[in-house]
Motif scaffolding. Structure first.
Motif, short mmCIF file in Angstrom:
data_model
loop_
_atom_site.label_atom_id
_atom_site.label_comp_id
_atom_site.label_asym_id
_atom_site.label_seq_id
_atom_site.Cartn_x
_atom_site.Cartn_y
_atom_site.Cartn_z
N TYR A 74 32.85 28.48 6.72
CA TYR A 74 32.39 29.86 6.90
C TYR A 74 30.87 29.97 7.03
N GLY A 75 30.18 28.80 7.08
CA GLY A 75 28.76 28.82 7.42
C GLY A 75 27.77 28.70 6.29
N ASN A 76 28.26 28.40 5.08
CA ASN A 76 27.36 28.23 3.94
C ASN A 76 26.93 26.77 3.80
N THR A 77 25.86 26.54 3.09
CA THR A 77 25.51 25.19 2.65
C THR A 77 25.74 25.10 1.15
N VAL A 78 25.80 23.88 0.63
CA VAL A 78 26.35 23.66 -0.71
C VAL A 78 25.45 22.79 -1.57
N VAL A 79 25.34 23.17 -2.84
CA VAL A 79 24.80 22.29 -3.89
C VAL A 79 25.91 22.10 -4.91
N LEU A 80 26.40 20.86 -5.02
CA LEU A 80 27.51 20.54 -5.91
C LEU A 80 26.99 19.96 -7.22
N ASN B 133 17.38 31.15 -5.14
CA ASN B 133 17.78 30.90 -3.76
C ASN B 133 19.23 30.44 -3.62
N ILE B 134 20.00 30.54 -4.69
CA ILE B 134 21.44 30.32 -4.61
C ILE B 134 22.11 31.68 -4.57
N ASN B 135 22.84 31.91 -3.49
CA ASN B 135 23.38 33.25 -3.22
C ASN B 135 24.77 33.48 -3.80
N GLY B 136 25.49 32.39 -4.06
CA GLY B 136 26.82 32.52 -4.64
C GLY B 136 27.12 31.32 -5.50
N ILE B 137 27.92 31.52 -6.55
CA ILE B 137 28.29 30.44 -7.47
C ILE B 137 29.80 30.47 -7.64
N THR B 138 30.44 29.34 -7.38
CA THR B 138 31.87 29.22 -7.64
C THR B 138 32.06 28.18 -8.73
N PHE B 139 32.77 28.58 -9.79
CA PHE B 139 32.85 27.79 -11.01
C PHE B 139 34.30 27.64 -11.44
N THR B 140 34.68 26.44 -11.86
CA THR B 140 35.95 26.23 -12.56
C THR B 140 35.65 25.46 -13.83
N GLY B 141 36.16 25.96 -14.96
CA GLY B 141 35.92 25.32 -16.24
C GLY B 141 36.42 26.19 -17.37
N SER B 142 35.84 26.02 -18.54
CA SER B 142 36.28 26.76 -19.71
C SER B 142 35.88 28.22 -19.63
N PRO C 83 28.08 34.32 6.38
CA PRO C 83 28.03 33.48 5.18
C PRO C 83 27.12 34.05 4.11
N LEU C 84 27.35 33.64 2.88
CA LEU C 84 26.49 34.07 1.77
C LEU C 84 25.12 33.43 1.87
N GLY C 85 25.10 32.15 2.28
CA GLY C 85 23.85 31.39 2.34
C GLY C 85 24.03 30.05 1.65
N VAL C 86 23.37 29.87 0.53
CA VAL C 86 23.51 28.66 -0.27
C VAL C 86 24.48 28.95 -1.42
N VAL C 87 25.48 28.09 -1.55
CA VAL C 87 26.50 28.26 -2.59
C VAL C 87 26.40 27.13 -3.60
N GLY C 88 26.33 27.49 -4.88
CA GLY C 88 26.39 26.51 -5.96
C GLY C 88 27.83 26.28 -6.36
N VAL C 89 28.25 25.03 -6.42
CA VAL C 89 29.63 24.66 -6.74
C VAL C 89 29.62 23.86 -8.04
N ILE C 90 30.22 24.41 -9.08
CA ILE C 90 30.25 23.77 -10.39
C ILE C 90 31.72 23.47 -10.72
N THR C 91 32.05 22.17 -10.87
CA THR C 91 33.45 21.78 -10.95
C THR C 91 33.76 20.99 -12.22
N PRO C 92 35.04 20.98 -12.64
CA PRO C 92 35.45 20.32 -13.87
C PRO C 92 35.90 18.88 -13.63
N TRP C 93 36.28 18.21 -14.73
CA TRP C 93 36.66 16.81 -14.64
C TRP C 93 38.14 16.58 -14.39
N ASN C 94 38.99 17.59 -14.53
CA ASN C 94 40.42 17.32 -14.49
C ASN C 94 40.98 17.13 -13.08
#
Length: 488
Positions: free
Chosen positions: A173-179, A225-234, A146-157
């Motif tokens: 896959y073993g990561n923890t999440v900050v949404l 300390n956030i190892n990965g960021i997954t983003f959906t938006g503009s 796993p990457l470690g801690v994953v930041g999840v940034i999501t849209p409103w639609n």
């Protein structure tokens, strides 16, 4: 005398507990179908709250990654069961908070259930390969970590499906999440997190912090300390997310805009093409990244197609998404309504011909919501703003072409490359389109706005950072490959 119902305040979820933000400030989440209806109050959090959530996720990750993948998958199965049990409540909240029709909201929530079950099964699938070594006495293989801690940034639609299709693979896959959910749909997100919390995950594995993108989103992007960021938006915000992650060496995944074309060939089934254009372009009030925006039609059948399209559009019932007869709801917010109306004015100013709609809906009860008529322009050229920029509303532009080659050139003449479709019976047209269309998702005789959870999803050009979401492709982002060499 009616009894006034108290509006609930929703808290952040950090380290397994519901907590007020450090600011002790809240913001109202407004029903876009009725601006006088407050769906709930959400936390206006600060960077301090992000720090608490990241610390919790960081501490939890040590033990979470030690669990077997099947054991992590079992938690996802529990989440799916609880989400399914609460499907109606969550869907109704989504309709009130975001505006899409109840049938669409129920479908999206059911999709969230299916995504959780799919990724629960991923815990039982292979995560590596045995590779022949030049040393006959050695064993060499790969594994995934796993990457470690994953930041999840999501849209409103898609306030249920998108957070889940990011969080589910991250977790299995073993990561923890900050949404960080979109402010406009943070109540819906909180109800999803309530289901996840009920599944009994260890404290800190999932955390949610609500607030503005400039504070919470930026705090996630910049956090060491956030190892990965997954983003959906503009695409504008996505580029800033990517730059911020790159500056500190974090892994990032961006899914951004689309300006998705449908090509209607002279030999197309026009009834099918019209139905798919309307569904792909106007359902969810056009607020999908895969929504049809440009309709590129061969000249031989242009007039017939246009008349069929107008006939269909005129039957669309606009209203509150909780009403059974409603086909199209409001824009998700007042700012989104303003954006859509501004693009309609730009289309007029550029010389495009408005042939249907174009106005705000203000009759009767629609006056209190953020409603806009479905809108159609013709005499549009590819260089116009309304043919180049993502509007994210119920606006279709018609472009007349002579040949399929010209249609493909127009279809590719934008900075985006997310999804595209063609309607034709000709195998040559189909192959030309498949091979020549610069989009991550191409569909034949089907609307552009269709994504299946088991298949990779993502765009080309400025629609995406290149990685793919959903399906087994998700493992590529949420893990790193470890090569192991063992010699006795």
């Amino acid at each position: 005398m009616a009894v006034e119902t108290k509006v609930k305040t929703y808290l952040n979820f950090i380290n397994g507990e519901w907590k007020s933000s450090s600011t002790n400030e809240v913001a109202a989440s407004i029903n876009p179908a009725n601006k006088h209806d407050i769906v709930g109050y959400i936390q206006k959090s600060s960077k301090e709250d992000v720090d608490l959530a990241v610390a919790a996720a960081n501490n939890a990750q040590i033990q979470w990654r030690k669990l077997s993948a099947p054991a992590r998958g079992n938690y996802l199965f529990k989440m799916a069961e609880i989400l399914e049990r609460n499907l109606d409540e969550i869907a109704e909240t989504m309709t009130r908070e975001m505006g899409k029709t109840l049938i669409e909201a129920k479908g999206e929530t059911a999709r969230g259930v299916a995504i959780l079950r799919y990724y629960a099964g991923e815990g039982m699938r292979p995560i590596g390969d045995v590779i022949p070594s030049t040393d006959a006495e050695a064993l060499m293989f790969t594994s995934r970590v796993p990457l470690g801690v994953v930041g999840v940034i999501t849209p409103w639609n898609f306030p249920v499906a998108i957070p889940i299709w990011k969080m589910a693979p991250a977790l299995v896959y073993g990561n923890t999440v900050v949404l960080k959910p979109a402010q406009e749909t943070a109540v819906t997100a909180a109800k999803v997190i309530e289901c996840i919390a009920e599944a009994g995950l260890p404290a800190g594995v999932i955390n949610m912090v609500t607030g503005s993108g400039s504070v919470i989103g930026q705090g996630i992007v910049n956090h060491p300390n956030i190892n990965g960021i997954t983003f959906t938006g503009s695409d504008q915000v996505g580029k800033l997310v990517g730059q911020g992650a790159l500056d500190r060496g974090a892994k990032y995944q961006l899914e951004m805009g689309g300006k998705n074309p449908v090509i209607v060939a002279a030999d197309a089934d026009l009834d099918l093409a019209v139905e798919a254009t309307i569904s792909g372009g106007l359902r969810s009030t056009g607020q999908k990244c895969t929504a049809t925006s440009r309709v590129i039609v061969q000249s031989e059948i242009y007039d017939t197609f246009k008349e069929k399209l107008l006939t269909y559009v005129k039957r669309i019932k606009i209203g509150h998404g909780l009403n059974e007869e409603t086909w199209m709801g409001p824009c998700a917010s007042e700012s989104q309504l303003s954006t859509v109306l501004s693009y309609i004015e730009k289309g007029k100013a550029e010389g495009a011909t408005l042939i249907y709609g174009g106005d705000r809906c203000i009759e009767n009860e629609l006056e209190n919501g953020f409603y806009v008529q479905p809108t159609i322009f013709e005499n549009v050229t590819s260089d116009m703003i309304i043919a180049q920029e993502e509007i994210f509303g119920p606006v279709l532009v018609l472009i007349k072409v002579e040949t399929i080659q010209q249609a493909l050139k127009v279809a590719n003449d934008v900075k985006f490359g997310l999804s595209a479709s063609i309607f034709t019976r000709n195998i040559g047209n189909i192959l030309t389109f498949i091979n020549g269309m610069d989009a991550g998702l191409v569909r034949i005789n089907a609307e552009s706005a269709g994504v299946e959870l088991q298949a990779p999803f993502g765009g080309m050009k400025q629609s995406s950072s290149g990685s793919r979401e959903q399906g087994q492709a998700a493992i590529e982002f949420f893990t790193s490959i470890k090569t192991v060499f063992v010699k006795p």
